[in-house]
Design a protein around this motif. Structure first.
Motif, mmCIF file in Angstrom:
data_model
loop_
_atom_site.group_PDB
_atom_site.id
_atom_site.type_symbol
_atom_site.label_atom_id
_atom_site.label_comp_id
_atom_site.label_asym_id
_atom_site.label_seq_id
_atom_site.Cartn_x
_atom_site.Cartn_y
_atom_site.Cartn_z
ATOM 1 N N ALA A 125 0.840 -1.207 0.000
ATOM 2 C CA ALA A 125 0.000 0.000 0.000
ATOM 3 C C ALA A 125 0.872 1.252 0.000
ATOM 4 N N ALA A 126 1.922 1.233 0.815
ATOM 5 C CA ALA A 126 2.828 2.393 0.879
ATOM 6 C C ALA A 126 3.532 2.596 -0.466
ATOM 7 N N LYS A 127 4.010 1.502 -1.024
ATOM 8 C CA LYS A 127 4.776 1.613 -2.270
ATOM 9 C C LYS A 127 3.874 1.974 -3.455
ATOM 10 N N ALA A 128 2.624 1.492 -3.435
ATOM 11 C CA ALA A 128 1.676 1.892 -4.489
ATOM 12 C C ALA A 128 1.301 3.361 -4.316
ATOM 13 N N GLY A 129 1.208 3.798 -3.063
ATOM 14 C CA GLY A 129 0.929 5.214 -2.799
ATOM 15 C C GLY A 129 1.991 6.113 -3.402
ATOM 16 N N MET A 130 3.216 5.641 -3.418
ATOM 17 C CA MET A 130 4.303 6.449 -3.996
ATOM 18 C C MET A 130 4.069 6.679 -5.494
ATOM 19 N N VAL A 131 3.460 5.710 -6.153
ATOM 20 C CA VAL A 131 3.226 5.854 -7.593
ATOM 21 C C VAL A 131 2.189 6.961 -7.854
ATOM 22 N N GLY A 132 1.086 6.921 -7.117
ATOM 23 C CA GLY A 132 0.061 7.960 -7.293
ATOM 24 C C GLY A 132 0.576 9.332 -6.912
ATOM 25 N N PHE A 133 1.363 9.356 -5.828
ATOM 26 C CA PHE A 133 1.974 10.616 -5.394
ATOM 27 C C PHE A 133 2.883 11.167 -6.492
ATOM 28 N N ALA A 134 3.752 10.311 -7.019
ATOM 29 C CA ALA A 134 4.726 10.753 -8.025
ATOM 30 C C ALA A 134 4.035 11.250 -9.293
ATOM 31 N N ARG A 135 3.003 10.530 -9.706
ATOM 32 C CA ARG A 135 2.369 10.915 -10.971
ATOM 33 C C ARG A 135 1.611 12.235 -10.834
ATOM 34 N N SER A 136 0.996 12.453 -9.673
ATOM 35 C CA SER A 136 0.305 13.727 -9.453
ATOM 36 C C SER A 136 1.319 14.863 -9.380
ATOM 37 N N LEU A 137 2.411 14.599 -8.675
ATOM 38 C CA LEU A 137 3.453 15.614 -8.530
ATOM 39 C C LEU A 137 4.110 15.921 -9.883
ATOM 40 N N ALA A 138 4.294 14.891 -10.690
ATOM 41 C CA ALA A 138 4.892 15.091 -12.013
ATOM 42 C C ALA A 138 4.051 16.067 -12.836
ATOM 43 N N ARG A 139 2.739 15.962 -12.689
ATOM 44 C CA ARG A 139 1.860 16.886 -13.423
ATOM 45 C C ARG A 139 1.963 18.296 -12.852
ATOM 46 N N GLU A 140 2.106 18.396 -11.525
ATOM 47 C CA GLU A 140 2.226 19.728 -10.907
ATOM 48 C C GLU A 140 3.529 20.415 -11.307
ATOM 49 N N LEU A 141 4.601 19.627 -11.437
ATOM 50 C CA LEU A 141 5.934 20.224 -11.542
ATOM 51 C C LEU A 141 6.521 20.237 -12.948
ATOM 52 N N GLY A 142 5.833 19.604 -13.888
ATOM 53 C CA GLY A 142 6.351 19.546 -15.255
ATOM 54 C C GLY A 142 6.764 20.902 -15.797
ATOM 55 N N PRO A 143 5.911 21.922 -15.658
ATOM 56 C CA PRO A 143 6.264 23.231 -16.231
ATOM 57 C C PRO A 143 7.513 23.853 -15.616
ATOM 58 N N ARG A 144 7.959 23.337 -14.471
ATOM 59 C CA ARG A 144 9.170 23.888 -13.821
ATOM 60 C C ARG A 144 10.419 23.068 -14.152
ATOM 61 N N ASP A 145 10.320 22.177 -15.119
ATOM 62 C CA ASP A 145 11.444 21.306 -15.469
ATOM 63 C C ASP A 145 11.906 20.443 -14.284
ATOM 64 N N ILE A 146 10.938 20.030 -13.503
ATOM 65 C CA ILE A 146 11.240 19.087 -12.420
ATOM 66 C C ILE A 146 10.571 17.762 -12.778
ATOM 67 N N THR A 147 11.380 16.716 -12.891
ATOM 68 C CA THR A 147 10.811 15.408 -13.224
ATOM 69 C C THR A 147 10.649 14.573 -11.953
ATOM 70 N N VAL A 148 9.621 13.739 -11.969
ATOM 71 C CA VAL A 148 9.342 12.871 -10.819
ATOM 72 C C VAL A 148 9.094 11.468 -11.348
ATOM 73 N N ASN A 149 9.972 10.557 -11.000
ATOM 74 C CA ASN A 149 9.845 9.185 -11.495
ATOM 75 C C ASN A 149 9.981 8.184 -10.351
ATOM 76 N N VAL A 150 9.545 6.981 -10.643
ATOM 77 C CA VAL A 150 9.532 5.919 -9.634
ATOM 78 C C VAL A 150 10.311 4.726 -10.176
ATOM 79 N N VAL A 151 11.107 4.114 -9.311
ATOM 80 C CA VAL A 151 11.777 2.858 -9.665
ATOM 81 C C VAL A 151 11.174 1.762 -8.794
ATOM 82 N N THR A 152 10.829 0.650 -9.423
ATOM 83 C CA THR A 152 10.236 -0.470 -8.667
ATOM 84 C C THR A 152 11.180 -1.686 -8.725
#
Ligand SMILES: NC(=O)c1ccc[n+]([C@@H]2O[C@H](COP(=O)([O-])OP(=O)(O)OC[C@H]3O[C@@H](n4cnc5c(N)ncnc54)[C@H](OP(=O)(O)O)[C@@H]3O)[C@@H](O)[C@H]2O)c1
Length: 236
Positions: A144-171
């Motif tokens: 649950a914690a590790k799946a939460g990281m995926v949703g967190f990262a993808r939402s954050l990636a959308r928030e931060l894209g315009p600032r040239d900040i990338t957010v990715n997950v390694v599994t």
């Protein structure tokens, strides 16, 4: 992009240490957080930090900023397991695993984000797990914690894209570290037999993916979930 400041949580051993070494080899100034023993290498700035405490994260990042400059690369790697079937799992074990793996990563991101936004550049890599996507008996808390990281990262990636900040997950899948060392020999052989590549991975093999995602060549990759699992998830 060399000469950046990188921060790796849980970088004193295991996957985090391999990531710290890989980023250092790329020319980054690397800080690692540790709760217990410092890393065996002198190449990194080691700062004490418990990711379950907002104050501790704040102090650690402040020290890194003062000594190495604003954090441009964050690898949220610190994690724990407290495995048990859900019927036998205490609520504390569920919440502790969420607090360390998921909320710990969120604390680190929140504390380092403003500096990245100001500089209009940043690389964030979260270390999740293949069990986030496939599920794993005895690991409802961890998955649950590790799946939460995926949703967190993808939402954050959308928030931060315009600032040239990338957010990715390694599994990662089964990786040879202290975390998996407790597995008895037979269970280990059974686990390895479920991996298409037929073996556990090494921390360096995870670090190679993190290094790529943190680097210049990954500038157009964000919101991705990159498996390093010997094929367990067949790309998922
Ligand atoms: N090994 C695998 O098979 C595997 C597979 C998938 C995902 N992962 C993930 O990969 C990451 C690294 O795992 P690993 O295998 O390298 O594990 P490890 O050898 O057990 O190391 C865990 C690291 O996390 C740190 N840590 C734990 N709780 C912390 C806290 N509250 N505050 C600060 N640091 C804390 C530890 O610091 P101390 O040394 O101070 O305790 C240690 O540096 C974890 O997120 C894990 O879930 C591992």
């Amino acid at each position: 992009m060399s000469g950046r400041t990188a921060l790796v949580s849980g970088g004193n051993r295991g996957i985090g240490l391999a990531v710290a070494r890989a980023l250092h080899a790329d020319g980054d100034s690397v800080a690692v957080t540790c709760r217990s023993a410092p890393p065996p290498d002198d190449d990194f700035l080691a700062v004490k930090c418990d990711v379950t405490s907002t104050g501790s994260v704040d102090d650690a990042v402040t020290e890194v900023e003062e000594r190495l400059g604003p954090v441009q690369v964050l690898v949220a790697n610190a994690g724990i397991t407290r495995d048990a079937l859900l019927v036998r799992m205490g609520e504390e074990d569920f919440l502790d695993v969420l607090d360390t793996n998921l909320t710990g990563a969120v604390r680190l991101v929140r504390r380092t984000l403003r500096g990245m936004i100001r500089r209009r550049h940043g690389r964030i890599v979260l270390i999740s797990s293949s069990s986030a996507l496939s599920g794993s008996p005895g690991q409802t808390n961890y998955a649950a914690a590790k799946a939460g990281m995926v949703g967190f990262a993808r939402s954050l990636a959308r928030e931060l894209g315009p600032r040239d900040i990338t957010v990715n997950v390694v599994t990662p899948g089964w990786i040879d570290t202290d975390m998996t060392a407790a597995l008895p020999g037979e269970a280990r052989d059974q686990a390895a037999a479920t991996v298409p590549l037929g073996r556990f991975g090494s921390p360096d093999e995870v670090a190679a993916a993190v290094r790529f995602l943190a680097g210049r060549q990954a500038g157009y990759i964000t919101g991705a979930v990159v498996p390093v699992d010997g094929g367990i998830g067949m790309g998922h």
